[in-house]
Design a protein around this motif. Structure first.
Motif, short mmCIF file in Angstrom:
data_model
loop_
_atom_site.label_atom_id
_atom_site.label_comp_id
_atom_site.label_asym_id
_atom_site.label_seq_id
_atom_site.Cartn_x
_atom_site.Cartn_y
_atom_site.Cartn_z
N THR A 144 57.97 -95.24 -24.34
CA THR A 144 58.88 -95.05 -23.21
C THR A 144 58.14 -95.09 -21.88
O THR A 144 58.57 -95.75 -20.93
CB THR A 144 59.62 -93.70 -23.36
OG1 THR A 144 60.44 -93.75 -24.53
CG2 THR A 144 60.49 -93.42 -22.15
N ALA A 145 57.02 -94.38 -21.80
CA ALA A 145 56.26 -94.33 -20.55
C ALA A 145 55.72 -95.70 -20.17
O ALA A 145 55.81 -96.12 -19.00
CB ALA A 145 55.12 -93.33 -20.67
N ALA A 146 55.15 -96.42 -21.14
CA ALA A 146 54.58 -97.73 -20.86
C ALA A 146 55.66 -98.72 -20.42
O ALA A 146 55.49 -99.47 -19.45
CB ALA A 146 53.85 -98.26 -22.09
N LEU A 147 56.77 -98.71 -21.13
CA LEU A 147 57.86 -99.63 -20.80
C LEU A 147 58.47 -99.32 -19.45
O LEU A 147 58.73 -100.22 -18.64
CB LEU A 147 58.92 -99.61 -21.89
CG LEU A 147 60.10 -100.57 -21.69
CD1 LEU A 147 59.61 -102.00 -21.60
CD2 LEU A 147 61.10 -100.41 -22.82
N ASP A 148 58.70 -98.04 -19.18
CA ASP A 148 59.27 -97.66 -17.88
C ASP A 148 58.34 -98.07 -16.75
O ASP A 148 58.78 -98.55 -15.70
CB ASP A 148 59.51 -96.15 -17.83
CG ASP A 148 60.73 -95.73 -18.63
OD1 ASP A 148 61.47 -96.62 -19.10
OD2 ASP A 148 60.95 -94.51 -18.78
N PRO A 190 79.24 -108.38 -11.23
CA PRO A 190 78.30 -107.42 -10.62
C PRO A 190 77.12 -107.13 -11.54
O PRO A 190 77.24 -107.23 -12.77
CB PRO A 190 79.16 -106.17 -10.42
CG PRO A 190 80.19 -106.26 -11.51
CD PRO A 190 80.49 -107.72 -11.66
N ARG A 191 76.00 -106.76 -10.95
CA ARG A 191 74.79 -106.49 -11.71
C ARG A 191 74.84 -105.05 -12.24
O ARG A 191 75.06 -104.12 -11.48
CB ARG A 191 73.56 -106.68 -10.82
CG ARG A 191 72.23 -106.57 -11.57
CD ARG A 191 71.06 -106.81 -10.64
NE ARG A 191 71.10 -108.15 -10.09
CZ ARG A 191 71.22 -108.43 -8.79
NH1 ARG A 191 71.30 -107.45 -7.91
NH2 ARG A 191 71.25 -109.68 -8.37
N PRO A 192 74.62 -104.86 -13.55
CA PRO A 192 74.61 -103.49 -14.09
C PRO A 192 73.47 -102.68 -13.45
O PRO A 192 72.48 -103.25 -12.99
CB PRO A 192 74.35 -103.71 -15.59
CG PRO A 192 74.65 -105.14 -15.85
CD PRO A 192 74.38 -105.88 -14.58
N PRO A 193 73.61 -101.36 -13.42
CA PRO A 193 72.52 -100.54 -12.89
C PRO A 193 71.23 -100.80 -13.67
O PRO A 193 71.26 -100.95 -14.90
CB PRO A 193 73.01 -99.10 -13.12
CG PRO A 193 74.48 -99.22 -13.27
CD PRO A 193 74.75 -100.56 -13.89
N GLU A 194 70.12 -100.88 -12.96
CA GLU A 194 68.85 -101.18 -13.64
C GLU A 194 68.51 -100.12 -14.67
O GLU A 194 67.91 -100.41 -15.71
CB GLU A 194 67.72 -101.33 -12.63
CG GLU A 194 67.41 -100.06 -11.83
CD GLU A 194 66.43 -100.35 -10.71
OE1 GLU A 194 65.31 -99.84 -10.78
OE2 GLU A 194 66.79 -101.10 -9.78
N GLN A 195 68.93 -98.85 -14.42
CA GLN A 195 68.64 -97.78 -15.38
C GLN A 195 69.32 -98.05 -16.73
O GLN A 195 68.78 -97.71 -17.78
CB GLN A 195 69.10 -96.43 -14.83
CG GLN A 195 68.34 -95.95 -13.61
CD GLN A 195 68.87 -96.56 -12.31
OE1 GLN A 195 69.83 -97.35 -12.34
NE2 GLN A 195 68.28 -96.19 -11.20
N GLN A 196 70.49 -98.67 -16.68
CA GLN A 196 71.21 -98.98 -17.91
C GLN A 196 70.45 -100.01 -18.74
O GLN A 196 70.32 -99.87 -19.97
CB GLN A 196 72.60 -99.52 -17.55
CG GLN A 196 73.46 -99.92 -18.73
CD GLN A 196 74.82 -100.46 -18.27
OE1 GLN A 196 75.40 -99.96 -17.30
NE2 GLN A 196 75.33 -101.46 -18.96
N GLN A 236 67.19 -100.70 -18.47
CA GLN A 236 65.94 -100.10 -18.90
C GLN A 236 66.14 -99.21 -20.12
O GLN A 236 65.31 -99.21 -21.05
CB GLN A 236 65.33 -99.30 -17.76
CG GLN A 236 64.79 -100.17 -16.63
CD GLN A 236 64.31 -99.35 -15.44
OE1 GLN A 236 64.23 -98.14 -15.50
NE2 GLN A 236 63.99 -100.03 -14.36
N SER A 237 67.22 -98.45 -20.14
CA SER A 237 67.50 -97.57 -21.27
C SER A 237 67.72 -98.37 -22.55
O SER A 237 67.21 -98.00 -23.62
CB SER A 237 68.73 -96.71 -20.96
OG SER A 237 69.05 -95.89 -22.06
#
Length: 218
Positions: free
Chosen positions: A100-104, A187-193, A195-196
């Motif tokens: 998770t840390a590396a990918l984020d 529309p562009r989805p939220p980047e957090q979505q 990334q999750s």
């Protein structure tokens, strides 16, 4: 004290002027390649954006491709540093936290600035053998990080051994496709979505039991 033998112009040495000029050209390349595209950007357009003469451009770069290589290298450096820092900070953490840390860390470098994302996933693809070599070398660095995370987790008894290189290549292909689609979405989805979703995919690929259908070690 400054060296009196170094000629200075408006308080700057020649080397300082050259460094500032090069930085302006790289900033212009990030903006133009990352918004209008590499093929659509001429050397003259880069120079106008950077407020640099074409004569001085060729003092810094051999051609437009050299600028693309340099600005892509900057993006690579950000990604490698961010991923490396995340792995170092989670050295003793469970494998899920490390993934998770590396990918984020990596995704933040490319998704918080759409110009970097476009250069990384669109503009560098198939430009030339030299650019392709740099792109593949970066991919190999990322895949080697996946292999390292996997090997460490196996040594700790957290997961069973798999073909981590295959998983790394598969995951990077997924990242390329998903981020490219995300950039074009309207529309562009939220980047957090996004990334999750990619985070969940990475964790599942790395921790799944090979007996349940995951790729076995080669």
């Amino acid at each position: 004290m400054s060296d009196p033998s170094v000629r200075r112009y408006s308080g700057r040495s020649v080397d300082e002027w050259k460094a500032a000029r090069r930085e302006r050209l790289l900033d212009a390349a990030l903006e133009l390649f990352g918004t209008e595209g590499y093929p659509a950007t001429s050397v003259e357009r880069l120079c106008a954006q950077a407020k640099v003469s074409t004569r001085h451009f060729y003092h810094e770069f051999q051609n437009k491709e050299a600028v693309l290589l340099a600005v892509h290298a900057q993006v690579i450096e950000l990604g490698v540093r961010s991923t490396g820092d995340a792995l170092a900070a989670t050295k003793d953490a469970p494998v899920r936290e490390r993934i998770t840390a590396a990918l984020d860390g990596y995704l933040r470098t490319i998704m918080t600035d759409l110009r970097r994302a476009r250069i990384s996933f669109v503009e560098v693809v198939g430009v030339s053998p030299a650019v392709e070599e740099q792109r593949i070398a970066f991919r190999e660095l990322l895949v080697s990080s996946v292999v390292s995370i996997g090997d460490d987790a196996v040594a700790r008894g957290e997961i069973t051994r798999k073909d981590f290189r295959f998983l790394g290549l598969s995951f990077m292909g997924a990242v390329n496709t998903v981020v490219y689609d995300w950039m074009l979405a309207d529309p562009r989805p939220p980047e957090q979505q996004v990334q999750s979703a990619l985070r969940d995919l990475a964790v599942n690929l790395m921790t799944a039991d090979p007996g349940a259908g995951g790729p076995a070690a080669g």
